[in-house]
Design a protein around this motif. Structure first.
Motif, PDB file in Angstrom:
ATOM      1  N   ASP A 113       0.864  -1.117  -0.131  1.00 38.89           N
ATOM      2  CA  ASP A 113      -0.020  -0.088   0.062  1.00 38.89           C
ATOM      3  C   ASP A 113       0.761   1.135  -0.028  1.00 38.89           C
ATOM      4  OD1 ASP A 113      -2.376  -1.535   2.109  1.00 38.89           O
ATOM      5  OD2 ASP A 113      -2.426  -1.295   0.056  1.00 38.89           O
ATOM      6  N   LYS A 114       2.086   1.069   0.556  1.00 36.78           N
ATOM      7  CA  LYS A 114       2.947   2.232   0.752  1.00 36.78           C
ATOM      8  C   LYS A 114       4.215   1.898   0.553  1.00 36.78           C
ATOM      9  CE  LYS A 114       2.085   2.108   5.651  1.00 36.78           C
ATOM     10  NZ  LYS A 114       1.603   0.836   5.636  1.00 36.78           N
ATOM     11  N   ASP A 140       3.546   5.160   7.962  1.00 33.45           N
ATOM     12  CA  ASP A 140       2.836   4.086   8.946  1.00 33.45           C
ATOM     13  C   ASP A 140       1.811   4.607   9.837  1.00 33.45           C
ATOM     14  OD1 ASP A 140       5.902   1.849   9.623  1.00 33.45           O
ATOM     15  OD2 ASP A 140       4.266   1.805   8.190  1.00 33.45           O
ATOM     16  N   TRP A 141       2.167   5.831  10.310  1.00 33.10           N
ATOM     17  CA  TRP A 141       1.509   6.655  11.404  1.00 33.10           C
ATOM     18  C   TRP A 141       0.047   7.190  10.575  1.00 33.10           C
ATOM     19  CZ3 TRP A 141       0.476   6.418  16.078  1.00 33.10           C
ATOM     20  CH2 TRP A 141       0.030   7.488  16.928  1.00 33.10           C
ATOM     21  N   HIS A 142       0.278   7.798   9.573  1.00 35.89           N
ATOM     22  CA  HIS A 142      -0.692   8.601   8.905  1.00 35.89           C
ATOM     23  C   HIS A 142      -1.588   7.896   7.737  1.00 35.89           C
ATOM     24  CE1 HIS A 142       1.914  11.910  10.490  1.00 35.89           C
ATOM     25  NE2 HIS A 142       0.699  12.436  11.034  1.00 35.89           N
ATOM     26  N   TYR A 143      -1.213   7.027   7.213  1.00 31.37           N
ATOM     27  CA  TYR A 143      -1.731   6.407   6.058  1.00 31.37           C
ATOM     28  C   TYR A 143      -2.927   5.462   6.262  1.00 31.37           C
ATOM     29  CZ  TYR A 143      -2.631   3.127   2.084  1.00 31.37           C
ATOM     30  OH  TYR A 143      -3.415   2.441   1.146  1.00 31.37           O
ATOM     31  N   ARG A 144      -4.060   5.971   5.417  1.00 32.36           N
ATOM     32  CA  ARG A 144      -5.250   5.180   5.711  1.00 32.36           C
ATOM     33  C   ARG A 144      -5.794   4.755   4.193  1.00 32.36           C
ATOM     34  NH1 ARG A 144      -4.408   5.706  10.066  1.00 32.36           N
ATOM     35  NH2 ARG A 144      -4.939   7.112  11.511  1.00 32.36           N
ATOM     36  N   SER A 145      -6.164   3.527   4.173  1.00 38.76           N
ATOM     37  CA  SER A 145      -6.305   2.892   2.751  1.00 38.76           C
ATOM     38  C   SER A 145      -7.612   3.667   2.094  1.00 38.76           C
ATOM     39  CB  SER A 145      -6.904   1.538   2.842  1.00 38.76           C
ATOM     40  OG  SER A 145      -7.819   1.309   3.600  1.00 38.76           O
ATOM     41  N   ASP A 146      -8.491   4.536   2.870  1.00 43.00           N
ATOM     42  CA  ASP A 146      -9.482   5.331   1.989  1.00 43.00           C
ATOM     43  C   ASP A 146      -9.174   6.675   2.145  1.00 43.00           C
ATOM     44  OD1 ASP A 146     -11.597   5.413   5.134  1.00 43.00           O
ATOM     45  OD2 ASP A 146      -9.618   5.605   4.761  1.00 43.00           O
ATOM     46  N   MET A 147      -7.917   7.033   1.970  1.00 42.36           N
ATOM     47  CA  MET A 147      -7.591   8.252   1.918  1.00 42.36           C
ATOM     48  C   MET A 147      -7.984   9.118   0.399  1.00 42.36           C
ATOM     49  SD  MET A 147      -3.801   8.219   3.416  1.00 42.36           S
ATOM     50  CE  MET A 147      -3.345   9.985   3.891  1.00 42.36           C
ATOM     51  N   GLU A 205      -5.721  14.457   0.836  1.00 41.03           N
ATOM     52  CA  GLU A 205      -4.901  13.788   2.159  1.00 41.03           C
ATOM     53  C   GLU A 205      -3.601  13.253   1.756  1.00 41.03           C
ATOM     54  OE1 GLU A 205      -8.203  11.323   3.327  1.00 41.03           O
ATOM     55  OE2 GLU A 205      -8.987  12.879   4.979  1.00 41.03           O
TER      56      GLU A 205
END
Lengths: 229, 209
Positions: free
Chosen positions: A152-153, A168-175, A179
């Motif tokens: 994913d990243k 790792d801290w900020h990533y969300r899969s629905d960004m 964002e």
């Protein structure tokens, strides 16, 4: 260096399919590759060496286009990633080996074996990103020793130690795109502040259903006209 | 650098009563850096045969592709699935082909043979087969895995009397405890418990560090 693999132009048979892929790559050990290339240019008149891919990214680009022309539909991202990985894996074990009977013989063998074995391992790490209509966007991590993984990243290089933690801290899969750009900017900020050898300029590219395009530059050093001496 | 510790891995297989279990960790790393936490180390060859590959990830992927290819050819020619013993010999031969430039991985093979008798074996990177009656281990966490599984053998009943669910408990606890002592493997676990009628795949949640 970022290279565009395919454009969203029609392949010519009226099949409208749009996908774009990018390879984000970084050179790992440049000097060794250069040596092989010099041999090729010097000796190409004497022997017809098939230098299959001194520049692997261009090679992959052209093969992706070839598939599109032959088959009328573009390669999916997963297929392109697996193809690239296969090429790197094949080249990985094509190292000239010298079984030394005599030291001079083995040295000569090493030098001339690049004639016989026309490849050596690639020294390039690749992040391949693409968009397919069926499966959406995907990102593939390909190591210089041909480790392939869908992620994913991803990040490569010294900056990866900082970027991966930030992501790792900020990533969300629905960004959303905005964002995501904010997250990219956070990573760039980390790299700029923490990395001693930080590169000054960054380019952000986006790959989505409308293809691959330059989104923005983040420049801290711009080209300045210098006075002629 | 130690090449077998480049990506980090832990694979274990155990024999139960007419069933077997094979488990691995899920970390893909590059020395000290973790790249992914969902890496597949165990692959299905056919419904009653699994292979888990530990070692350098690139060779894990290359070897898996070669083995699937060979098994598919075999299926076309023989019109049946390969027996685990045969497959183990095939893997051993393929690894020894590259004796002086080996694939840097250690396979763990687990399958149900004739009469649904479970079969497990492991081998080193040049194809030296090691058959076992109870369990086999491989990877950077192998030493802890040996200890945990030997303890389980000594203090509980022998594995080959354990049913599928009990086997799952034993192998999961052993895997999670062992990878907790190894920095290069972990980030969860992946367990397959295979009986003659079904394959149960489970993801374990362990310490995520």
């Amino acid at each position: 260096m970022l290279t565009q693999l395919s454009t969203n132009q029609d392949p010519g048979e009226g099949i409208r399919d749009r996908s774009g892929g990018y390879i984000g790559g970084s050179q790992h050990h440049a000097p060794q590759k250069q040596r092989g290339q010099d041999h090729a240019s010097r000796l190409s008149q004497a022997r017809c060496c098939q230098r299959r891919a001194r520049r692997p990214v261009e090679y992959v680009q052209k093969n992706v286009s070839l598939y599109k022309f032959r088959n009328g539909i573009p390669l999916t991202t997963a297929a392109a990633a697996n193809f690239t990985r296969g090429e790197l894996a094949t080249a990985l074990r094509k190292t000239p080996m010298a079984f030394s009977v005599d030291f001079l013989v083995s040295v000569m063998f090493m030098i001339f074996s690049t004639l016989i074995i026309d490849q050596n391992p690639y020294s390039v790490n690749i992040l391949m990103a693409g968009y397919d209509n069926e499966s959406g966007a995907s990102l593939y991590y390909i190591d210089y020793i041909a480790t392939l993984h869908k992620v994913d990243k991803g990040a490569f290089g010294y900056g990866s130690y900082f970027s991966l933690s930030t992501m790792d801290w900020h990533y969300r899969s629905d960004m959303s795109v905005e964002e995501a750009i904010e997250l990219v900017d956070k990573c760039i900020l980390e790299i700029r502040s923490r990395l001693v050898v930080a590169p000054p300029n960054f380019v952000i590219k986006i790959v989505d259903k409308d293809g691959a395009r330059d989104y923005a530059w983040r420049q801290s050093v711009q080209d300045v006209a210098t006075a002629a001496v | 650098i130690q090449i077998f510790e480049y990506n980090g891995s832990a694979v274990v297989a155990m024999v139960g009563k007419n069933c077997f279990a094979i488990a691995s960790d899920r970390r893909l790393g590059v020395q000290l850096q973790t790249i992914a936490t969902d890496f597949q180390r165990i692959s299905k060859i056919h419904d009653h045969l699994f292979i888990g590959l530990s070692g350098v990830a690139t060779d894990v992927q290359t070897l898996y592709q070669r083995l699937v290819f060979r098994h598919k050819l075999y299926q076309l020619r023989e019109e049946r699935d390969m027996k685990p013993e045969t497959f183990a010999s095939l893997v051993s031969a393929i690894l020894y082909e590259k004796r002086f430039g080996p694939y840097l991985c250690q396979p763990v093979i687990a399958g149900l043979g004739e009469d649904d008798k479970p079969f497990i074996c492991t081998m080193d990177s040049i194809g030296a087969k090691e058959l076992a009656k109870d369990f086999v281990v491989s990877g950077t966490a192998s030493e802890s895995l040996y200890v945990w599984l030997m303890l389980a053998l000594v203090f509980n009943k022998c594995f080959y009397f354990q049913e599928a669910d009990e086997l799952f408990e034993t192998i999961s606890q052993a895997l999670l405890s062992s990878v907790d002592r190894d920095c290069l493997s972990g980030w969860g676990g992946h367990v397959y418990v295979v009986t003659p009628n079904e394959i149960k795949e489970r993801i374990l949640k362990g310490r995520m560090d």
